[in-house]
Design a protein around this motif. Structure first.
Motif, PDB file in Angstrom:
ATOM      1  N   THR B  93      69.700  26.294   6.938  1.00 34.22           N
ATOM      2  CA  THR B  93      70.376  25.342   6.517  1.00 34.22           C
ATOM      3  C   THR B  93      69.401  23.957   6.250  1.00 34.22           C
ATOM      4  O   THR B  93      69.592  23.047   5.387  1.00 34.22           O
ATOM      5  N   ILE B  96      67.289  23.559   3.528  1.00 38.26           N
ATOM      6  CA  ILE B  96      67.835  23.296   2.219  1.00 38.26           C
ATOM      7  C   ILE B  96      68.282  21.553   2.378  1.00 38.26           C
ATOM      8  O   ILE B  96      67.946  21.027   1.193  1.00 38.26           O
ATOM      9  N   GLU B  97      68.889  21.315   3.464  1.00 31.81           N
ATOM     10  CA  GLU B  97      69.259  19.970   3.318  1.00 31.81           C
ATOM     11  C   GLU B  97      67.932  18.869   2.962  1.00 31.81           C
ATOM     12  O   GLU B  97      68.193  17.923   2.522  1.00 31.81           O
ATOM     13  N   HIS B  98      67.248  19.299   3.776  1.00 29.12           N
ATOM     14  CA  HIS B  98      66.145  18.375   3.875  1.00 29.12           C
ATOM     15  C   HIS B  98      64.865  18.657   2.614  1.00 29.12           C
ATOM     16  O   HIS B  98      63.890  18.265   2.578  1.00 29.12           O
ATOM     17  N   ASP B  99      65.388  19.519   1.797  1.00 29.81           N
ATOM     18  CA  ASP B  99      64.465  19.901   0.702  1.00 29.81           C
ATOM     19  C   ASP B  99      63.021  20.226   1.193  1.00 29.81           C
ATOM     20  O   ASP B  99      62.056  19.757   0.789  1.00 29.81           O
TER      21      ASP B  99
END
Lengths: 794, 163
Positions: B93, B96-99
């Motif tokens: 996760t 995804i959040e931090h690309d």
């Protein structure tokens, strides 16, 4: 990074919605998973375009569920391994395949002696889709060390690898030129790409202050993490190729050329691409071998280049040399630029690295002359590596400008502003937007430019010399008209379809955002399908154009789709809104309703149900009205419809200002980049989170180019000595400092339909000169060749 | 010369009985035979980290490991990180959040390394993370975001353990 978390979706939403949307995008099936969601459409978070949404396909990529091209499971698949020449020139006398063929599991071995028939493909410069004409196995000529000379096909990968090692090749030696500095090498001018105005030679001769320098760059490789590989499957007269591709339409054209079959009988599928950076625009020769073998054997064949083979199975950026002279007045006004460049190319093919693309537009100069030359050598045909042309062009120019600034005792930014080009000095056309002054200001402020001591070798911390450097750059706007389709499903699912690919750039995400805004639904509820020649026609994901091409097309398609929905609601007798006029209806939050009744209406899914339809498909495109099928195919399969930076009587470019701080160990000469800051004018940003990632990635690739990357060629036999990740060093995490990127762009509707400019390539422009200038500031030594390694500082 | 051999591998808690050439690497066994292509082949010579998996909880390069070597041992791949009900690992996760990726091809290896990096106690500082994550090449250049993701996931996991 400039963070704005206001639009950040919370983690739970990302997990829940992202997976569903992206799953549909991959498979194009099982769309029913979105049913529950679509029947209770959430309020849209408008506008979606411009929001920092996380990558739509992210959940698939972090869980290993995103299937890349060669990860398809096919029955009865055979494995192909190519064998590459170990000589740079001459010819093949014979290849003894008996030992290989005697191994268990070996299906066949193809050599020039029993070649798989392949036609020569049409290269892009002649209206086709290929990036090289070289067609393996069709003759016995050795053109470069590392060219494919055989294909071994076996039941398993292990068997094919062993068999490939057993071929005995007899060569007849030939004279080779393996280095473009070889006196035997003959350069050829490329007159069509020269530029000249005024009288550059006289103005230079009479200039009060001059710099006269030569800058060189090494052979570089794109080396995306996913090696070049494909699966070709011949079935009943039709060819399907799963190929990691930046351009499925181009690959399709090339496959049809190779096999001599109708393009309609070729399908190319590229759902995810493990990086390309220009190297997956063309389908390279191993793909032809896979296709021909599959047709011959009547079964699917997977051909994967080994990592070392990727260094010669396709080309990277050629080595370049640039002579650059700049003349100026004592006050710092540039009066003349004289430029000439050379790049290596294949011995019988033409690749031009356009090393004057930035040189001729950056500064106002009354006189300029620039000539380009190529030097044929025995190498694989070079290719495009991120910002081909602009990258080396900006390297020489922006280092030379720094040299001029020191010669004039002027600040480098002040010198640049003193030579500000109000219009494009090359074409004399007005810029569309040029937020470069804003970029200088923002970057200088962020790195603390004005606090440095500009004197070389004046700043230190212990044994470390400190250097600050800056440089700027440009990347031209390329544009190609494209198509897109919106599909409403009775399940409530909304799909966006395009043949374009997502090479890690964010296409899946921004196209959902584009459609969402027009249709008034949350972006997370829109599934995007990409990377397949059965989908609407799209130009390549290259030249930093795809986001602008496709957001424009999807915007049109979505507007058409909205109109079609309203029309369906108003005119279909079975619609609950059939009594309404189209003009009295609104589409909002996924519901069609009378404009005057905010609470009423019917969901898109219920409307389709009511009128008895499973789907409603609506197309849109950015072609001129009346564009023929031939033109649309040309846009999809060639560069025929591509418009360059001067389209429409204006000059459109992305701009950047790069700033770095380096530390140089005084004793060892080791260079570490301490900080990187860049300000970019890429126009309107469709998704800042993803655009920032591309900019940062470009900057890091630039760091590698500047300090690490150099293809070494054995001067005796033309072998690429360091054809692997241990010896061809690219940046690793420990090489990379804190990186800050700043957007200074404004929407530019002359540049593109929705106001964006290029993002993907501008990040790698200007990094090398910024670092080179910083190394000079730190050490007082000017290194004029890339990479800047410690022995050059000694 | 090679012989095919029946191997029984336990991957992500599931048994796979595979007929394999004895020279088959763990990487090719996963990708070509067990239909688990989440583990990536970036170089096939131990230089890029894309093929990183866990064997008995430790990170190994599956391209330099023969499938036969892991018989009787527990193999965990990127496909095995989520819980049965689909909840992702904190590192997934955070990525995804931090690309922390673009093309996504190095990502499974990065994530497997990151989990081990945190577990081994090497995620205390950004410099530590950079050093211990340097066996995994990312050509897209997501490194700053990878560091941010690992730092964030390490802190989340620490908080979860404390609760």
């Amino acid at each position: 990074m400039t963070q704005n978390n206001a639009f950040e979706l919370n983690r739970r939403t990302v997990m829940k919605l992202g997976v569903g949307a992206a799953a549909a995008a991959t498979a194009g099936v099982n769309l029913s998973s979105e049913k529950a969601l679509a029947n209770n459409p959430a309020k849209s978070q408008s506008p979606a375009l411009g929001a920092r949404l996380s990558r739509a396909e992210g959940p698939l990529k972090v869980s290993g569920q995103a299937r890349y091209a060669i990860e398809q499971k096919l029955e009865n698949m055979a494995y192909g391994v190519t064998v590459q020449s170990t000589r740079p020139a001459g010819r093949i006398v014979s290849i003894d395949t008996s030992a290989a063929k005697a191994l268990p599991g070996v299906v066949d071995v193809y050599t020039p002696q029993n070649a798989l028939k392949l036609n020569k493909p049409t290269v892009y410069s002649k209206g086709g889709g290929a990036t090289e004409e070289f067609t393996p196995l069709q003759d016995d000529v050795i053109r470069f060390n590392g060219m494919h000379i055989a294909l071994v096909v076996a039941e398993t990968f292990e068997q094919a690898m062993e068999a490939a090692s057993l071929l005995k090749v007899e060569y007849e030696a030939g004279d080779a030129i393996v280095d473009f500095n070889d006196p035997k090498a003959k350069s050829q001018p490329i007159d069509a790409m020269a530029a000249a105005w005024g009288d550059a030679a006289t103005a230079l001769a009479n200039a009060e202050v001059k710099v006269d320098v030569t800058y060189t760059t090494s052979r570089e490789y794109n080396v995306p993490m996913e090696p070049h590989a494909c699966i070709a499957s011949w079935d009943n007269g039709k060819m399907t190729v799963w190929e990691p591709s930046q351009w499925v339409g181009g690959a399709r054209r090339v496959v049809s050329d190779w096999l001599g079959i109708d393009i309609e009988d070729v399908r190319v599928i590229s759902p995810y691409v493990g990086g390309g950076f220009g190297s997956k625009i063309g389908a390279h020769p191993h793909v032809g071998l896979a296709c021909a073998a599959s047709r011959k054997l009547g079964r699917p064949v997977k051909v994967s280049l080994t990592r070392p083979q990727t260094f010669t199975g396709l080309g990277g950026r050629p080595a370049t040399r640039q002579n650059l002279s700049i003349g100026a007045t004592k006050e710092g006004k540039i009066v003349s630029i004289v430029h000439e460049s050379w790049n290596e190319t294949a011995i019988d093919e033409l690749h031009v690295e356009a090393c004057n693309n930035v040189t001729k537009i950056m500064y106002a100069t009354p006189n300029l002359s620039s000539r380009l030359n190529v030097v044929p050598v025995h190498t694989v045909q070079p290719g495009w590596k991120r910002a081909p042309g602009e990258n080396p062009s900006a390297y020489a120019l922006e280092c030379a400008i720094d040299e001029l600034a020191y010669a004039l005792e002027m600040d480098p930014i002040t010198l640049r502003l003193a030579n500000w080009a109000d219009i494009d000095p090359s074409s004399k056309l007005p810029w569309t937007t040029r937020q470069l002054r804003e970029a200088y200001a923002a970057g200088a402020d962020a790195i603390g430019w004005w606090k440095r001591n500009p004197k070389p070798r004046s700043m230190r911390e212990g044994r470390e010399l400190i250097g600050f450097g800056m440089a700027s750059g440009a990347y031209p706007m390329l544009r190609t008209a494209s198509e897109a389709k919106i599909v409403f499903h009775v399940s409530g699912q909304i799909e966006v379809l395009s043949g374009g690919t997502d090479i890690g750039t964010g296409t899946y995400t921004i196209l959902a955002q584009t459609a969402a805004d027009v249709l008034g639904v949350p972006a997370e509820t829109v599934a995007v399908r990409l990377g397949d020649t059965i989908l609407p026609r799209s130009a390549l994901a290259g030249g930093s154009q795809q986001a602008n091409n496709l957001t424009g097309a999807v915007d049109r398609a979505a507007k058409n789709a909205r109109a079609a929905l309203l029309s369906l609601a108003a005119t279909d007798p079975k619609s609950p809104l059939a009594a309404s006029k189209v003009t009295e209806l609104t589409l909002e939050n996924g519901r069609v309703r009378p404009t005057r009744r905010p609470s009423g209406g019917i969901s898109i899914a219920d409307l389709l149900k009511a009128v008895g339809r499973n789907t409603l498909e609506v197309e849109g495109n950015t072609f001129a009205p009346g564009a023929s099928e031939e033109m649309k195919n040309g846009a999809d399969r060639s560069f025929a419809q591509m418009k360059a930076s001067l389209e429409g009587g204006v000059s459109a470019h992305s701009w950047c200002a790069q700033f770095v701080e380096v530390r140089v160990d005084e004793d060892f000469g080791t260079i570490r980049v301490k900080r990187m800051v860049a300000a970019f004018d890429s126009g309107r940003i469709f998704n800042p989170k993803l655009a920032e990632s591309q900019w940062i990635g470009g900057m890091i690739m630039g760091l590698g180019q500047t300090l690490l990357e150099e293809g070494h060629v054995d001067q005796r036999d033309g072998r690429t000595v360091n054809a692997n990740f241990a010896d061809y060093a690219v940046p690793v995490n420990a090489d990379v400092p804190g990186v800050q990127v700043i957007s200074v762009g404004i929407p530019d509707f002359q540049a593109s339909a929705l106001g964006g400019k290029g993002v993907g390539e501008i990040g790698v422009v200007g990094v090398a000169p910024a670092i080179g200038n910083a190394v000079f500031h730190a050490t007082g030594k000017r290194v004029r060749s890339l990479p800047i390694t410690l022995e050059k500082l000694a | 010369m090679s012989a095919a051999r029946q191997l029984s591998l336990e991957v992500n808690g599931k048994r796979h009985n595979l007929q394999l050439d004895i020279r088959t690497t763990l990487l090719d066994a996963l990708r070509e035979h067990a239909d688990l292509p989440g583990t990536k082949k970036g170089c096939d010579q131990g230089q890029c980290g894309a093929c990183t998996v866990h064997v008995d909880g430790e990170r190994v390069l599956s391209c330099l490991t023969l499938a036969a070597q892991v018989e009787g041992r527990q193999v965990t791949t990127i496909e095995g990180l989520q819980t049965a009900d689909g909840v992702m690992h904190a590192v997934q996760t955070a990525f995804i959040e931090h690309d922390a990726f673009q093309c996504g091809y190095c990502t499974p290896g990065q994530i497997m390394s990151a989990i081990a990096c945190i577990r081994e106690g090497h995620a205390g500082t950004d410099d530590d993370i950079r050093e211990y994550m340097s066996g995994n090449i990312c050509r897209c250049g997501a490194y700053p975001h990878i560091v941010a993701a690992v730092r964030d996931a390490a802190s989340r996991l620490k908080t979860e353990r404390a609760l």
